[in-house]
Design a protein around this motif. Structure first.
Motif, PDB file in Angstrom:
ATOM      1  N   ALA A 211     -18.679  57.364   7.750  1.00  0.00           N
ATOM      2  CA  ALA A 211     -18.407  55.961   7.451  1.00  0.00           C
ATOM      3  C   ALA A 211     -19.627  55.273   6.851  1.00  0.00           C
ATOM      4  O   ALA A 211     -19.501  54.409   5.976  1.00  0.00           O
ATOM      5  N   VAL A 212     -20.817  55.661   7.298  1.00  0.00           N
ATOM      6  CA  VAL A 212     -22.046  55.025   6.826  1.00  0.00           C
ATOM      7  C   VAL A 212     -22.542  55.645   5.524  1.00  0.00           C
ATOM      8  O   VAL A 212     -23.045  54.943   4.644  1.00  0.00           O
ATOM      9  N   ASN A 213     -22.375  56.962   5.355  1.00  0.00           N
ATOM     10  CA  ASN A 213     -23.011  57.679   4.246  1.00  0.00           C
ATOM     11  C   ASN A 213     -22.013  58.231   3.229  1.00  0.00           C
ATOM     12  O   ASN A 213     -22.377  59.115   2.437  1.00  0.00           O
ATOM     13  N   ALA A 214     -20.785  57.745   3.222  1.00  0.00           N
ATOM     14  CA  ALA A 214     -19.778  58.266   2.299  1.00  0.00           C
ATOM     15  C   ALA A 214     -20.253  58.143   0.849  1.00  0.00           C
ATOM     16  O   ALA A 214     -20.736  57.102   0.426  1.00  0.00           O
ATOM     17  N   SER A 215     -20.114  59.232   0.112  1.00  0.00           N
ATOM     18  CA  SER A 215     -20.491  59.258  -1.295  1.00  0.00           C
ATOM     19  C   SER A 215     -19.723  60.384  -1.968  1.00  0.00           C
ATOM     20  O   SER A 215     -19.122  61.239  -1.308  1.00  0.00           O
ATOM     21  N   ARG A 216     -19.759  60.411  -3.274  1.00  0.00           N
ATOM     22  CA  ARG A 216     -19.056  61.470  -4.009  1.00  0.00           C
ATOM     23  C   ARG A 216     -19.660  62.839  -3.710  1.00  0.00           C
ATOM     24  O   ARG A 216     -18.937  63.828  -3.575  1.00  0.00           O
ATOM     25  N   ARG A 217     -20.971  62.872  -3.577  1.00  0.00           N
ATOM     26  CA  ARG A 217     -21.627  64.150  -3.267  1.00  0.00           C
ATOM     27  C   ARG A 217     -21.193  64.663  -1.894  1.00  0.00           C
ATOM     28  O   ARG A 217     -20.905  65.848  -1.727  1.00  0.00           O
ATOM     29  N   LEU A 218     -21.133  63.764  -0.910  1.00  0.00           N
ATOM     30  CA  LEU A 218     -20.691  64.174   0.425  1.00  0.00           C
ATOM     31  C   LEU A 218     -19.225  64.593   0.406  1.00  0.00           C
ATOM     32  O   LEU A 218     -18.830  65.546   1.094  1.00  0.00           O
ATOM     33  N   ASP A 219     -18.400  63.919  -0.385  1.00  0.00           N
ATOM     34  CA  ASP A 219     -16.984  64.288  -0.492  1.00  0.00           C
ATOM     35  C   ASP A 219     -16.818  65.710  -1.035  1.00  0.00           C
ATOM     36  O   ASP A 219     -15.987  66.479  -0.543  1.00  0.00           O
ATOM     37  N   TRP A 220     -17.625  66.055  -2.047  1.00  0.00           N
ATOM     38  CA  TRP A 220     -17.542  67.409  -2.597  1.00  0.00           C
ATOM     39  C   TRP A 220     -17.990  68.450  -1.573  1.00  0.00           C
ATOM     40  O   TRP A 220     -17.417  69.539  -1.485  1.00  0.00           O
ATOM     41  N   PHE A 221     -18.993  68.107  -0.791  1.00  0.00           N
ATOM     42  CA  PHE A 221     -19.422  69.010   0.277  1.00  0.00           C
ATOM     43  C   PHE A 221     -18.294  69.234   1.275  1.00  0.00           C
ATOM     44  O   PHE A 221     -18.018  70.370   1.687  1.00  0.00           O
ATOM     45  N   VAL A 222     -17.627  68.164   1.684  1.00  0.00           N
ATOM     46  CA  VAL A 222     -16.533  68.271   2.651  1.00  0.00           C
ATOM     47  C   VAL A 222     -15.385  69.103   2.070  1.00  0.00           C
ATOM     48  O   VAL A 222     -14.817  69.975   2.753  1.00  0.00           O
ATOM     49  N   LEU A 223     -15.048  68.868   0.817  1.00  0.00           N
ATOM     50  CA  LEU A 223     -13.946  69.615   0.193  1.00  0.00           C
ATOM     51  C   LEU A 223     -14.246  71.105   0.117  1.00  0.00           C
ATOM     52  O   LEU A 223     -13.418  71.944   0.490  1.00  0.00           O
ATOM     53  N   THR A 224     -15.430  71.447  -0.386  1.00  0.00           N
ATOM     54  CA  THR A 224     -15.751  72.867  -0.559  1.00  0.00           C
ATOM     55  C   THR A 224     -15.851  73.592   0.782  1.00  0.00           C
ATOM     56  O   THR A 224     -15.313  74.692   0.948  1.00  0.00           O
ATOM     57  N   ARG A 225     -16.522  72.969   1.753  1.00  0.00           N
ATOM     58  CA  ARG A 225     -16.623  73.595   3.076  1.00  0.00           C
ATOM     59  C   ARG A 225     -15.272  73.659   3.760  1.00  0.00           C
ATOM     60  O   ARG A 225     -14.946  74.649   4.436  1.00  0.00           O
ATOM     61  N   GLY A 226     -14.460  72.592   3.572  1.00  0.00           N
ATOM     62  CA  GLY A 226     -13.138  72.584   4.188  1.00  0.00           C
ATOM     63  C   GLY A 226     -12.241  73.667   3.630  1.00  0.00           C
ATOM     64  O   GLY A 226     -11.542  74.373   4.375  1.00  0.00           O
ATOM     65  N   PHE A 227     -12.232  73.853   2.300  1.00  0.00           N
ATOM     66  CA  PHE A 227     -11.416  74.900   1.684  1.00  0.00           C
ATOM     67  C   PHE A 227     -11.916  76.294   2.079  1.00  0.00           C
ATOM     68  O   PHE A 227     -11.121  77.218   2.262  1.00  0.00           O
ATOM     69  N   PHE A 228     -13.232  76.442   2.185  1.00  0.00           N
ATOM     70  CA  PHE A 228     -13.788  77.742   2.569  1.00  0.00           C
ATOM     71  C   PHE A 228     -13.329  78.120   3.976  1.00  0.00           C
ATOM     72  O   PHE A 228     -12.934  79.270   4.218  1.00  0.00           O
ATOM     73  N   ARG A 229     -13.394  77.181   4.904  1.00  0.00           N
ATOM     74  CA  ARG A 229     -12.954  77.472   6.269  1.00  0.00           C
ATOM     75  C   ARG A 229     -11.451  77.719   6.325  1.00  0.00           C
ATOM     76  O   ARG A 229     -10.976  78.565   7.090  1.00  0.00           O
ATOM     77  N   ALA A 230     -10.681  76.978   5.511  1.00  0.00           N
ATOM     78  CA  ALA A 230      -9.231  77.168   5.507  1.00  0.00           C
ATOM     79  C   ALA A 230      -8.846  78.547   4.993  1.00  0.00           C
ATOM     80  O   ALA A 230      -7.848  79.131   5.433  1.00  0.00           O
ATOM     81  N   ALA A 231      -9.635  79.100   4.073  1.00  0.00           N
ATOM     82  CA  ALA A 231      -9.313  80.407   3.498  1.00  0.00           C
ATOM     83  C   ALA A 231      -9.380  81.521   4.527  1.00  0.00           C
ATOM     84  O   ALA A 231      -8.708  82.550   4.391  1.00  0.00           O
ATOM     85  N   PHE A 232     -10.187  81.339   5.586  1.00  0.00           N
ATOM     86  CA  PHE A 232     -10.338  82.389   6.595  1.00  0.00           C
ATOM     87  C   PHE A 232      -9.671  82.024   7.916  1.00  0.00           C
ATOM     88  O   PHE A 232      -9.912  82.653   8.943  1.00  0.00           O
TER      89      PHE A 232
END
Length: 440
Positions: free
Chosen positions: A393-414
């Motif tokens: 909530a405090v540090n939301a940014s486009r860079r952080l969003d991309w980090f969340v997406l990539t890590r989230g998809f990686f974990r979902a794949a396994f």
């Protein structure tokens, strides 16, 4: 040279001032308290300022940013509660770089230590009156004293028939209509509108506040539709917008995905539908419902408000991890969810958030994938997940969003997409099947 600023949190004596924004960012003669202090410290040669904020730190960060406009480095550090000066010194300012006089609790304006702001509404009003001459700092452009004790801001519009009685302060882009009387002892903040025939004496009109025709505001503080009498500490909510209202109040909508994001969500839902159909078939074979209805709380502007706005979304009963959220692709398409944000809370969970740091969960968009998911915390509402939600909530940014997406998809794949049926659940179903036979 470094400095440490401690933002005030709860002050019951002036609770109405903190309804929509923290006390550190409440408007004061066109600026906020934290801005006055950062500018004051910068003029003393301070180069780095740590701001400790426990009440809605994202508001504080939005005001001071990184301190570039003052030529200093400012860092906002969220806290779970307001620290004392001793605790803050021990935790953050033990090095010699922090001078004793630069470890400050923001409970007064710079240069007015004898005028505490938060002990009463009367003290707040008196402090603002005393600060008129000191508020004209070098960085404030366009503010001028047109007559002794009468200050007018840039782009303010004042009708020729309006009466300005010293002392009074008219903020930037304020509008004073015909035959209005402002003063003595009046503050009209930025972008406020005073209609014709209205009278404001010994009162403060907050920014973007509308005062209707022939209305008299005396010995009061008006912010939007909230009217506080500073003399007797009484508070009134004005229901009629023709008398008093906020010009900026709009329905706080959740941040939804862009049109491209919604299209991607629809394609993802279609491409993964065969796996989802298998999960639904498994639910039918188990005698369970295929989907489960959930009620989530929408993000809100005022995290202290008890009024919660909700929306409905669904989960697959037999799904696990990402497959459980498969129906929520449609929520992204509809605009109820963003791709990245904090996971939706149930109303009962939202009421369990005990302090302003935890309530930051509700200040961020509601998302399909969260920062907690990226770090492997997918379910529940424990301290770690709350910390991730508040951090986002405090540090939301486009860079952080991309980090969340990539890590989230990686974990979902396994991840295993189908939830295993527990023995306890199977025994419960078997028992419900046996009871009718025994009764027959």
């Amino acid at each position: 040279m470094n400095a440490l600023l401690i933002c005030p949190a709860d002050r019951p004596a002036v609770a109405c001032l903190a309804e929509n924004t923290p006390l550190a960012t409440t408007p004061l003669l066109g600026r906020t308290l934290v801005e006055y202090w950062v500018e004051s410290l910068a003029s003393r040669g301070v180069k780095r300022i740590l701001v400790l904020a426990s009440d809605r730190p994202h508001h504080v960060r939005a005001v001071v940013n990184d301190g570039t406009r003052w030529g200093v480095q400012v860092e906002v550090l969220p806290q779970s509660r307001e620290l004392t000066i001793g605790e803050a010194r021990q935790k953050y300012a033990s090095s010699p770089e922090f001078a004793e006089e630069h470890i400050l609790l923001l409970d007064c304006l710079p240069g007015l230590p004898d005028h505490p702001l938060f002990e009463s509404y009367a003290g707040w009003f008196k402090a603002l009156q005393s600060y008129f001459p000191l508020a004209i700092t070098p960085s404030r452009l366009g503010m001028r004293e047109v007559h002794p004790g009468v200050w007018i801001g840039l782009h303010a519009q004042i009708a020729p028939t309006a009466q300005l009685q010293a002392p009074c302060w008219i903020g930037e882009a304020a509008l004073i209509s015909e035959n209005a009387v402002i003063g003595p002892g009046a503050v009209v903040e930025n972008c406020a509108i005073i209609e014709s025939g209205a009278r404001v004496t010994e009162s403060i009109i907050g920014p973007e506040t509308f005062v209707g025709q022939m209305i008299s505001v005396n010995q009061s503080i008006a912010h939007g539709s909230t009217l506080v009498n500073w003399k007797n500490d009484s508070c009134l909510r004005v229901p009629d917008a023709f008398f008093l209202c906020s010009l900026s109040e709009r329905r706080f909508a959740a941040e939804s995905a862009s049109p491209l994001g919604r299209l991607i969500a629809l394609l993802a839902m279609i491409l993964t539908s065969p796996i989802a159909l298998v999960a639904m078939l498994i639910s039918l074979l188990r005698g369970e419902n295929t989907v489960q209805l959930r009620l989530g709380v929408r993000p809100q502007r005022n995290v202290r408000s008890a009024a919660l706005q909700t929306f409905a979304y669904y989960e697959l009963a037999s799904g696990s991890n990402w497959l459980k959220r498969w129906p929520q692709f449609w929520s992204v398409v509809r605009g109820d969810l963003a791709w990245v944000g904090n996971r939706p809370l149930r109303p009962t969970q939202a009421l369990e958030l005990t302090n302003d740091f935890e309530r930051l969960w509700l200040a961020a968009p509601v998302g399909l994938i969260s920062l907690a998911d990226a770090h492997g915390c997918t379910e529940g509402m424990n301290d770690e997940i709350c910390a991730h939600a508040s951090y986002y909530a405090v540090n939301a940014s486009r860079r952080l969003d991309w980090f969340v997406l990539t890590r989230g998809f990686f974990r979902a794949a396994f991840a295993i997409p189908i939830r295993r049926r527990s023995r306890r659940a199977g025994a419960a179903v078997a028992l419900t099947q046996l009871v009718p036979e025994q009764e027959s």
